[in-house]
Every structure is written in structure tokens, then in C-alpha cells.
Design a protein around this motif. Structure first.
Motif, PDB file in Angstrom:
ATOM      1  N   ASP A  15      70.783 -62.907 -22.836  1.00 13.52           N
ATOM      2  CA  ASP A  15      71.090 -61.647 -23.541  1.00 13.52           C
ATOM      3  C   ASP A  15      70.398 -61.543 -24.829  1.00 13.52           C
ATOM      4  N   ALA A  16      69.339 -62.388 -25.039  1.00 14.94           N
ATOM      5  CA  ALA A  16      68.450 -61.970 -26.298  1.00 14.94           C
ATOM      6  C   ALA A  16      67.279 -60.836 -25.300  1.00 14.94           C
ATOM      7  N   ALA A  17      67.306 -60.401 -26.718  1.00 17.48           N
ATOM      8  CA  ALA A  17      65.691 -59.178 -26.361  1.00 17.48           C
ATOM      9  C   ALA A  17      64.644 -59.280 -25.585  1.00 17.48           C
ATOM     10  N   TRP A  18      64.275 -58.257 -24.774  1.00 14.95           N
ATOM     11  CA  TRP A  18      62.720 -58.505 -24.845  1.00 14.95           C
ATOM     12  C   TRP A  18      61.665 -58.832 -26.152  1.00 14.95           C
ATOM     13  N   PHE A  19      61.828 -57.364 -26.719  1.00 18.90           N
ATOM     14  CA  PHE A  19      61.315 -57.820 -27.905  1.00 18.90           C
ATOM     15  C   PHE A  19      61.858 -57.186 -29.161  1.00 18.90           C
ATOM     16  N   SER A  20      61.697 -58.047 -30.270  1.00 17.90           N
ATOM     17  CA  SER A  20      62.225 -57.390 -31.979  1.00 17.90           C
ATOM     18  C   SER A  20      61.470 -57.776 -32.498  1.00 17.90           C
ATOM     19  N   PHE A  21      60.866 -57.268 -34.017  1.00 21.78           N
ATOM     20  CA  PHE A  21      59.771 -57.334 -35.196  1.00 21.78           C
ATOM     21  C   PHE A  21      61.465 -57.902 -36.447  1.00 21.78           C
ATOM     22  N   PRO A  22      61.536 -58.572 -36.837  1.00 18.90           N
ATOM     23  CA  PRO A  22      62.643 -58.826 -37.242  1.00 18.90           C
ATOM     24  C   PRO A  22      62.762 -58.280 -39.388  1.00 18.90           C
ATOM     25  N   LYS A  23      63.384 -57.582 -39.482  1.00 21.86           N
ATOM     26  CA  LYS A  23      63.416 -56.502 -40.500  1.00 21.86           C
ATOM     27  C   LYS A  23      63.999 -56.954 -41.742  1.00 21.86           C
ATOM     28  N   PRO A  24      62.654 -56.978 -42.865  1.00 22.76           N
ATOM     29  CA  PRO A  24      63.089 -57.761 -44.137  1.00 22.76           C
ATOM     30  C   PRO A  24      64.420 -57.182 -45.330  1.00 22.76           C
ATOM     31  N   PHE A  25      64.659 -57.509 -45.882  1.00 16.67           N
ATOM     32  CA  PHE A  25      65.958 -57.385 -46.891  1.00 16.67           C
ATOM     33  C   PHE A  25      67.405 -56.888 -46.387  1.00 16.67           C
ATOM     34  N   GLN A  26      66.999 -57.321 -44.545  1.00 14.59           N
ATOM     35  CA  GLN A  26      68.215 -56.961 -44.324  1.00 14.59           C
ATOM     36  C   GLN A  26      69.303 -56.968 -44.843  1.00 14.59           C
ATOM     37  N   TYR A  27      69.898 -57.870 -45.791  1.00 16.25           N
ATOM     38  CA  TYR A  27      71.358 -58.433 -46.413  1.00 16.25           C
ATOM     39  C   TYR A  27      71.037 -57.909 -47.833  1.00 16.25           C
ATOM     40  N   GLY A  28      69.815 -58.026 -49.130  1.00 19.96           N
ATOM     41  CA  GLY A  28      69.442 -57.460 -49.551  1.00 19.96           C
ATOM     42  C   GLY A  28      69.243 -58.874 -50.300  1.00 19.96           C
ATOM     43  N   LEU A  29      69.113 -59.007 -51.954  1.00 19.54           N
ATOM     44  CA  LEU A  29      68.798 -60.747 -52.643  1.00 19.54           C
ATOM     45  C   LEU A  29      70.209 -59.824 -54.136  1.00 19.54           C
ATOM     46  N   GLU A  30      70.465 -60.874 -54.134  1.00 20.59           N
ATOM     47  CA  GLU A  30      71.459 -60.292 -56.081  1.00 20.59           C
ATOM     48  C   GLU A  30      70.918 -62.060 -56.530  1.00 20.59           C
ATOM     49  N   PHE A  31      71.307 -61.906 -57.844  1.00 22.21           N
ATOM     50  CA  PHE A  31      70.843 -63.176 -58.940  1.00 22.21           C
ATOM     51  C   PHE A  31      71.725 -63.562 -59.069  1.00 22.21           C
ATOM     52  N   HIS A  32      72.498 -64.510 -58.997  1.00 22.96           N
ATOM     53  CA  HIS A  32      73.604 -65.226 -59.978  1.00 22.96           C
ATOM     54  C   HIS A  32      72.915 -66.764 -60.478  1.00 22.96           C
ATOM     55  N   LEU A  33      73.154 -66.842 -62.038  1.00 23.75           N
ATOM     56  CA  LEU A  33      72.497 -68.023 -62.699  1.00 23.75           C
ATOM     57  C   LEU A  33      73.425 -68.937 -61.688  1.00 23.75           C
ATOM     58  N   THR A  34      74.690 -69.312 -61.442  1.00 19.22           N
ATOM     59  CA  THR A  34      74.466 -70.597 -60.633  1.00 19.22           C
ATOM     60  C   THR A  34      73.948 -71.423 -59.983  1.00 19.22           C
ATOM     61  N   ALA A  35      74.098 -69.804 -58.982  1.00 22.98           N
ATOM     62  CA  ALA A  35      73.200 -70.082 -57.476  1.00 22.98           C
ATOM     63  C   ALA A  35      71.553 -70.751 -58.043  1.00 22.98           C
ATOM     64  N   ILE A  36      71.281 -69.805 -59.298  1.00 21.50           N
ATOM     65  CA  ILE A  36      69.797 -70.171 -59.507  1.00 21.50           C
ATOM     66  C   ILE A  36      69.565 -71.291 -59.975  1.00 21.50           C
ATOM     67  N   ILE A  37      70.728 -72.095 -60.667  1.00 26.24           N
ATOM     68  CA  ILE A  37      70.726 -73.094 -60.791  1.00 26.24           C
ATOM     69  C   ILE A  37      70.358 -74.854 -59.839  1.00 26.24           C
ATOM     70  N   GLY A  38      71.319 -74.365 -59.630  1.00 27.14           N
ATOM     71  CA  GLY A  38      71.815 -74.971 -57.336  1.00 27.14           C
ATOM     72  C   GLY A  38      70.478 -75.543 -56.961  1.00 27.14           C
ATOM     73  N   MET A  39      69.695 -74.138 -56.814  1.00 20.99           N
ATOM     74  CA  MET A  39      68.774 -74.088 -55.953  1.00 20.99           C
ATOM     75  C   MET A  39      67.607 -74.691 -56.379  1.00 20.99           C
ATOM     76  N   ALA A  40      67.563 -74.051 -57.413  1.00 17.15           N
ATOM     77  CA  ALA A  40      66.175 -75.112 -58.119  1.00 17.15           C
ATOM     78  C   ALA A  40      66.004 -76.828 -58.595  1.00 17.15           C
ATOM     79  N   LEU A  41      67.720 -76.626 -58.387  1.00 17.34           N
ATOM     80  CA  LEU A  41      67.527 -78.087 -58.234  1.00 17.34           C
ATOM     81  C   LEU A  41      67.358 -79.002 -57.289  1.00 17.34           C
ATOM     82  N   ILE A  42      67.624 -78.575 -56.102  1.00 16.30           N
ATOM     83  CA  ILE A  42      67.611 -79.011 -54.681  1.00 16.30           C
ATOM     84  C   ILE A  42      65.926 -78.418 -54.894  1.00 16.30           C
ATOM     85  N   MET A  43      65.188 -77.595 -55.191  1.00 14.55           N
ATOM     86  CA  MET A  43      64.218 -76.921 -55.274  1.00 14.55           C
ATOM     87  C   MET A  43      62.904 -78.251 -54.697  1.00 14.55           C
TER      88      MET A  43
END
Length: 461
Positions: A231-259
Motif C-alpha cells: 500500500d505504501a507509495a514508491w516516493f513521496s516528499f514530506p510537506k511542512p506545515f501540513q497541520y499548521g501551528l497554533e500557540f496556547h500558553l497551557t500547551a507551551i508550559i506543559g511542553m517546556a516542562l517536559i523539554m
């Protein structure tokens, strides 16, 4: 002639084992690189598969998320092994999608969507670059007892993962069946036998031999489904920003702590590589460059629609087991990862490997990580002060995940952080090592002198 051969044989082993810049012959380096990829493959693609289920991704989106995870891991691995200026440890570090961020990423993805997770990851990665840049000034925070505890707990945390894979993978209809357990045991026995009785390259490639042998047996038993390859394709180049970027303070704090904790993991992994593989303490530039590369990889991963990247502990276990510390071997593995990301059918071939095969090898590798942690701890003076730090940290790191009700009583992100065990254990080790009286400054000074003396004269090195 026999005498000359006997005298000459140890030299390549010492060169490859002790020098990250040594390059084994391609005939040996390529299989060793493949071995690294096979060791990390399941762990690299599992987090995007899990996150795909949370966001309700289609089959096509899931294949895309797996593809970008492979592509990003390959690029990030090359940043670590080859380096870009001060960025990159220039050690045999394999980068891959981090499980460490999942406890925070999953609820955030469910509440805000994948774009919020990616936006927070971008910020967390940039913060980690800053952490790495100033690491030399705060390196005294990360004494052998702290880094050793983190590496030990990484191994202990991954041990159940290896056994779950050996049973066939959680959710498998034949979980813990005699066939799965028997296949994993076969891989384990082959790996141990080859490592103990093999010589030279065969000994170094013991994990690969075990995995290939198990894969062939699984094919013969009809346990391999090659539909993912078809089922997999032979060749495919990954596309950047496919899902976009959003910035939420709660998310940033949580990810920064884990970082911050993931950065501590990276410091521990680098220390395990240099001590377990190269037989020396990690240098300041290796630790700083490795942490900065971790941050760059995490931000790059966010741009290409996948979860944060980190240095993979299972590959540290592989290096400790085989003794091959050449960074060029891992560079070959990084190139193969990029190819798998560009040519999805190659990734599909490895993805078809049954979990039980990977679990048989994981039992060895994850145990070796814990052993590397013990070796690091041995570098410090195991007095009452150190034993107290170890006692408290291990109690939190092992106890909290076993008693999940404690985490469930805590509000929001705090409960999520407690579930892993590694976060509170690492923070406890850092805090206790900083505030308890009697910190062995002499040992830290000697470690710095050793690292400085090991610095090569060539500034590019």
C-alpha cells in the motif's frame, strides 16, 4: 603469521570502540547502521500512530505521520553525528520521536488539536537550544549521581515496553501467546549467543543477527503481513506545515516542562555513550552541542508535522552492548532513515516486522541502558549523601507509575507529570544534589579537568 595476527586483531577494536571519529569498513559500517535503525524503528513510529488515533486521522494521514517521523529522525540524526557549528554532539546519537512528550501531547491534542501540540513543540525546541547554549555554566548541576539516576530510570522505564513488545504489542489479539513469547525468546537467545561466542563484526552486530533471524522465522510461521509494503507509495516528499501551528500558553508550559526533563535525558544518554562506549567522561562541547541539536530537532519536527525528537536511549544500550562508538556508523543509519521517509515502501518493509521480534532484542538493549546508568553512578562517591539522593529518586521514579491513583488526584498538568515517574525523580535528584550539604566539588573539578585534557588540539574537533 599467527602471532602477527594475534597482535594486530585488538587494534581495530580499540580504534572503533574508543574513537567516535573512527570509520569501520563500509562492509561492516552499513550493517551496523541498519542495526541501529531496526533497534529504534518501532519506537520512532509508535508515537505518531498513537497521536493519529487521538486526532482521528485517516489511514492516509497516519501513513503521512509515520513518513515524516522517519524523515525528521534521519535529518536530526545527521545534525547530531555530523554537526552544524556548535550544534551537534558529533557522537553516535540516533534521534527519534520522543515518548517523553506523549503524556502532555495526547491530552493537548485532544483538547486543542495537533496544531497546538506542534506550536508548543516549536517553542520548547527553541528553549532547549538556549538551555544547551548555557549548559557549560550549569553543568555542575548534572553530577554523576544525577545523570546516572536518569539513565538508570530510562532503562527501568523501558523494560516493560520491551516485554510488552515481546508479548506481541499491547492490543494485539494474540498478546502473550506462546508463539509471540517463543519468537521473542528465540531472538533473545540468538542475540546472547552471537554476542558471547561471535568474534569481531559478528559480535558487534549481534542485535542485527537476532532481529534478522527472528524476522525470517516469523515469515516462515506466516506472522508477517506485507500489506503495508504493497500500500505504501514508491516516493513521496514530506510537506511542512501540513497541520499548521497554533500557540496556547497551557500547551507551551506543559511542553517546556517536559523539554527540560528530556534535555536531562539527553545529557544522561550522552554520558552513557562516552562512559560505556568511549571509556571517558562527556566533554562540555559534546553535552552542549547534543542538547542544542535536540532542541533544533524538536523545532524542525514541529515544522514537519511530527512530535518532538530526542536522543534514543535504546540505541545507547546498543552501543554499550556492541562497543562500536563510531559516529559514522550512525550517520549511515540517519541516511537510511531519510530514505525510508522519502521511499515509504522501505519503511513499510521494516514496519512489517512483528513486535515480538523487536521485543526479544529490546529485553537486552533496555537492560543495558540500566546497566550504563549504574556504571555512571559508580563514578561518584557512594556515601550516605549520594545513597539518600538515589533512594528518594528511585522511590519516586519507580513508585509513582506503579501507584497511578496518586497522579490522578493531582490537578491538570501536575498529574500528567507525575504519571511518568521520570519527571519527579529527575527533579528530586537535581534538587537534592543542589541543596544537600557535602557535595563532592573535588570530583566535579577532576571531571572537568579530565574533559578539558581530552579536548583535541584541532578546534574543529
Amino acid at each position: 603469521m599467527t602471532e602477527a595476527t594475534t597482535q594486530a586483531e585488538p587494534r581495530p577494536s580499540r580504534t572503533v570502540n574508543q574513537d567516535p571519529d573512527a570509520m569501520p569498513p563500509l562492509g561492516k559500517a552499513i550493517p551496523l547502521g541498519i542495526q541501529h535503525i531496526m533497534a529504534m524503528f518501532a519506537g520512532n513510529v509508535t508515537p505518531p500512530i498513537i497521536i493519529a488515533g487521538v486526532i482521528g486521522a485517516t489511514t492516509g494521514e497516519q501513513i503521512f505521520l509515520i513518513q515524516v517521523a522517519l524523515f525528521v529522525a534521519g535529518i536530526a540524526t545527521l545534525v547530531q553525528t555530523i554537526g552544524m557549528g556548535p550544534i551537534g554532539a558529533r557522537l553516535p546519537i540516533v534521534q527519534g520521536t520522543s515518548f517523553g512528550f506523549l503524556p502532555v501531547a495526547l491530552p493537548l491534542a485532544g483538547s486543542f488539536g495537533l496544531a497546538a501540540v506542534l506550536g508548543a513543540s516549536l517553542i520548547a525546541g527553541l528553549l532547549q537550544v538556549v538551555l544547551g547554549a548555557f549548559l557549560k555554566k550549569i553543568r555542575h548541576w548534572f553530577s554523576p549521581v544525577v545523570t546516572g539516576i536518569v539513565v538508570l530510570l530510562i532503562g527501568i522505564t523501558l523494560m516493560p515496553v520491551g516485554l510488552k513488545y515481546a508479548a506481541g504489542g499491547v492490543g494485539s489479539p494474540d498478546f502473550a501467546s506462546p508463539t509471540n513469547l517463543g519468537l521473542a525468546l528465540f531472538v533473545l537467545v540468538v542475540t546472547i549467543a552471537v554476542h558471547q561466542f561471535g568474534r569481531g563484526f559478528l559480535k558487534a552486530a549481534s542485535i542485527l543477527v537476532g532481529l534478522v533471524s527472528g524476522y525470517l522465522v516469523a515469515i516462515a510461521l506466516g506472522m508477517v503481513d506485507f500489506s503495508s509494503v504493497a500500500d505504501a507509495a514508491w516516493f513521496s516528499f514530506p510537506k511542512p506545515f501540513q497541520y499548521g501551528l497554533e500557540f496556547h500558553l497551557t500547551a507551551i508550559i506543559g511542553m517546556a516542562l517536559i523539554m527540560f526533563v528530556v534535555g536531562l535525558e539527553t545529557i544522561g544518554n550522552i554520558s552513557a555513550i562516552t562512559i560505556g562506549g568511549a571509556g571517558r567522561m562527556a566533554k562540555d562541547r559534546e553535552l552542549s552541542g547534543g542538547v542544542m541539536a535536540d532542541g533544533v530537532a524538536t523545532s524542525f519536527a514541529a515544522i514537519f508535522n511530527t512530535l518532538p525528537n530526542t536522543a534514543y536511549a535504546q540505541n545507547v544500550g546498543l552501543i554499550t552492548l556492541t562497543g562500536v562508538v563510531s559516529r559514522h556508523v550512525v550517520t549511515i543509519g540517519g541516511i537510511l532513515l531519510i530514505c525510508m521517509g522519502l521511499f515509504p515502501k522501505l519503511g513499510g518493509l521494516v514496519a512489517a516486522m512483528p513486535h515480538a521480534v523487536l521485543g526479544g532484542a529490546g529485553v537486552v538493549m533496555f537492560g543495558m541502558i540500566a546497566s550504563a546508568g549504574l556504571k555512571i553512578i559508580k563514578e561518584c562517591d557512594l556515601n550516605q549523601r549520594a545513597m539518600l539522593i538515589i533512594a528518594v529518586s528511585l522511590s519516586l521514579g519507580i513508585g509513582l507509575p506503579a501507584v497511578k491513583e496518586i497522579a490522578e488526584t493531582m490537578p491538570g498538568q501536575l498529574g500528567l507529570l507525575l504519571k511518568s515517574g521520570l519527571v519527579p525523580a529527575a527533579l528530586a535528584a537535581l534538587l537534592l544534589d543542589a541543596i544537600l550539604p557535602g557535595k563532592p566539588k573535588r570530583e566535579l573539578a577532576e571531571a572537568d579537568e579530565t574533559a578539558a585534557a581530552a579536548e583535541p588540539a584541532n578546534p574543529e574537533k
